[in-house]
Design a protein around this motif. Structure first.
Motif, PDB file in Angstrom:
ATOM      1  N   UNK A   1      45.017  42.888  33.772  1.00 45.60           N
ATOM      2  CA  UNK A   1      45.821  41.262  33.636  1.00 45.60           C
ATOM      3  C   UNK A   1      44.551  40.617  33.124  1.00 45.60           C
TER       4      UNK A   1
ATOM      5  N   UNK B   1      45.947  50.308  40.569  1.00 48.50           N
ATOM      6  CA  UNK B   1      45.567  48.545  40.657  1.00 48.50           C
ATOM      7  C   UNK B   1      44.312  48.375  40.270  1.00 48.50           C
ATOM      8  N   UNK B   2      43.920  48.977  39.953  1.00 48.54           N
ATOM      9  CA  UNK B   2      42.389  48.766  39.734  1.00 48.54           C
ATOM     10  C   UNK B   2      42.603  48.448  38.185  1.00 48.54           C
TER      11      UNK B   2
ATOM     12  N   UNK C   1      45.913  47.740  36.187  1.00 48.49           N
ATOM     13  CA  UNK C   1      45.907  46.906  36.557  1.00 48.49           C
ATOM     14  C   UNK C   1      45.403  45.237  36.115  1.00 48.49           C
ATOM     15  N   UNK C   2      44.998  45.416  37.255  1.00 49.32           N
ATOM     16  CA  UNK C   2      43.534  43.791  37.853  1.00 49.32           C
ATOM     17  C   UNK C   2      42.469  43.790  36.339  1.00 49.32           C
ATOM     18  N   UNK C   3      42.209  45.311  35.933  1.00 50.80           N
ATOM     19  CA  UNK C   3      41.316  44.942  34.863  1.00 50.80           C
ATOM     20  C   UNK C   3      41.549  44.756  33.643  1.00 50.80           C
TER      21      UNK C   3
END
Lengths: 493, 111
Positions: free
Chosen positions: A371, A364-365, A367-369
């Motif tokens: 994005x 998740x970390x 993917x957010x980075x």
């Protein structure tokens, strides 16, 4: 024979008898049958794997059936890996094998087609015996982020195996198979190889087909082998390193071994001294310097070099890898395959809840980075800039290789660390990749080789890199180095 | 850059990433992402050679042009080869009905 190390066995201590090379000879001569060998090997795996947690799915029935099929016919000349057991990372597609990528998102997912490497290995007579643990979607440097639980280092089970191909690395180091496959996006084969005291080789980008490898960072990913001898690396590369029409980034031609005709004398190797100053543990620095001194005695010349763009290695890598990951992992939406959340309200809710339940914290970390790096207003400052610096780096490396044969670096700043030491601080964990990432960013081949550490000491790996496409020269160099006995698989004694 | 990471920013990034975060997760990621982005901030200050100046799209184009390699990026002919049977594909879907993947109603109920 008994050993102090509870994970030790004949498979790793009588190294020469259990290399892929010697197994092929034994099986082809009829001295021993692959199925007999497998029966004993499975006992060994079932005895020690529960504690190491390297193999997540041992396919005994399939493997024995395959061995019997092989035995029913005479070995053919092209079957260079006749009867050799091989373990694959569970992000490589093989029909009916679990391809879970150590993620809850893909729990129960099984391979629907064979990756090109699997086709090549099986055509060459290899037997795929199981799949190996890994960091979720290959994101991690210690194999601490896995839905199957952590992988333990056979040299000291209180320590990490390295990651993300920790399962494949430990499977090879603990003697479950002479050759195992991992994938290397930022050092995910070389770093665990260093931590486990074996060889790990990342080929030139495109030299081995990525068809059938679950994508993480598509411009960086490369299927890469582990082995306990350089000869075995050479052997498996002859089988898997070739052009593939199914992968449009695949390189033309194939790996052509140069192992037979190679000398160390007169080779020029670059060392980036500034990189050795900070954060390197004493044992790693000592091994690094000692090998350098010893190699000089063989006529190898060392030259100090600088590659200024390396200062930005981590930033460039994590921006590009995360950007590519955020795009690649958008396919996991809970619709056609993978985890689907229950009781959702609308389409967005279905996507978001399925993904939140299915992915672990590190995924998740990232993917957010990614994005964030691709979002309007930041795209130019981060992603665009990272691509440009990556390009500068590739040029700087190419210009260094005009005058040099290889570059010499540590593989990781320390030996295998204890569980939990770095997993609570993502930035600290990312630092473990600083020496391995440049090869992925620039697409060049790199090998981690185990140094000859003292009895009972933790393994230390050092790394050699070559210019793009010079895979065979790099392997030949490592083979010549192995023959001097200055390096070699760290024994489990 | 740290100031860019308000709780609202984290929520927005999570929304773009199609991730549902709990309040605790938002707090945690707010700290972590800020720290990571701050560490990477130097990247936006790197002086670039003239030919690479411009926006990211032109940089990407340049990078591709410079790195052009005969042996890479060839095209394949666009032929349909149904090498995997439909039922094999469908076997992995979370829910199915006949030859279809079954999904819950995807539109929010009208109020």
């Amino acid at each position: 024979m008994s050993y102090k190390n509870q994970f030790s066995s004949v498979y790793v201590n009588e190294l020469k008898e259990h290399t892929a090379m010697s197994l092929v000879k034994t099986f082809c001569s009829g001295e021993r049958k692959p199925s007999q060998y497998l029966e004993q090997l499975f006992e060994h795996i079932e005895r020690i794997n529960p504690e190491l947690n390297a193999i997540t799915s041992l396919q005994k029935e399939y493997a024995l059936l395959r061995a019997k099929e092989l035995e029913a016919k005479k070995p053919e000349a092209h079957q260079m890996l006749y009867g050799v057991p091989i373990v694959i990372k569970e992000n490589i597609q093989k029909v009916d094998f679990p391809v879970e990528c150590a993620s809850k998102m893909l729990k129960g997912y099984r391979g629907q087609f064979n990756a090109t490497v699997i086709e090549s290995l099986e055509n060459a007579g290899a037997i795929i015996i199981g799949s190996a643990n890994m960091d979720e979607f290959a994101m991690g440097s210690a194999n601490e982020h896995s839905s199957h639980g952590v992988v333990r280092n056979p040299h000291d089970p209180k320590r990490v195996s390295g990651g993300s191909s920790g399962g494949s690395s430990v499977a090879c180091a603990a003697g479950f198979a002479p050759i195992t496959l991992g994938s290397d996006t930022g050092g995910s084969v070389r770093e665990p190889a260093a931590f486990c005291g074996i060889y790990g080789f990342k080929p030139t980008y495109g030299r081995v087909s990525r068809y059938g490898l679950v994508a993480f960072g598509s411009s960086l990913d490369q299927i890469s082998p582990f082995a306990r001898s350089v000869e075995d690396l050479d052997l498996v590369l002859k089988v898997i390193a070739h052009e593939d029409p199914l992968d449009s980034t695949s390189l033309r031609g194939c790996y052509e071994s140069q192992i037979e005709k190679y000398t160390l004398k007169g080779k020029k190797i670059g060392v980036i001294r500034s990189l050795l100053k900070a954060g390197l543990d004493d044992n790693v620095l000592q091994e690094f310097q000692s090998l350098e001194e010893n190699l000089k005695k063989y006529g190898v010349e060392f030259v100090d070099i600088e590659i200024p763009s390396l200062e930005h290695t981590l930033s460039v890598y994590y921006v590009i890898a995360c950007a590519e990951a955020s795009s690649n992992l958008s396919r996991y939406d809970g619709i056609r395959f993978g985890h689907r959340a229950e009781g959702t309200e609308d389409l967005n809710d279905l996507y978001s809840k399925s993904r939140s339940e299915g992915f672990g914290a590190e995924v998740k970390r990232r993917i957010m980075l990614g994005t964030f790096a691709l979002s309007a207003g930041y795209y130019d400052a981060f992603y665009g800039r990272a691509l440009a610096v990556r390009d500068m780096m590739a040029k700087e490396f190419a210009s260094v290789f005009e005058k040099l044969d290889f570059i010499y670096m540590p593989t990781a700043p320390t030996s295998a660390f204890k569980f939990g030491e770095n997993s609570h601080d993502p930035l600290k964990e990312y630092l473990y990749d600083v020496f391995t990432i440049p090869a992925n960013l620039t697409g060049i081949p790199a090998i981690s080789v185990p140094t000859k550490v003292g009895m009972g000491c933790l393994p230390v790996g050092v790394q050699f890199m070559a210019a793009k496409g010079r895979d065979a020269e790099l392997i030949a160099f490592a083979s010549a180095l192995e023959k001097t006995k200055l390096i070699g698989t760290t024994a489990l004694v | 850059m740290t100031t860019d990471f308000s709780r609202e920013s984290v929520k927005r990034i999570a929304e773009l990433s199609r991730l549902h975060l709990s309040e605790d997760e938002i707090t945690q990621y707010q700290k972590e992402l800020a720290k990571i982005i701050q560490a990477f901030n130097a990247l936006s200050q790197v002086p670039l050679p003239k030919e690479l100046l411009g926006d990211a799209r032109s940089a990407l184009g340049m990078a591709k042009g410079i790195g052009a390699d005969d042996s890479l990026s060839r095209m394949c002919s666009d032929e349909a080869k149904n090498s995997i049977a439909t039922h094999d594909f469908l076997a992995q879907s979370p829910d199915r009905e006949g030859v279809f993947v079954r999904v819950p109603a995807i539109l929010a109920s009208s109020t």
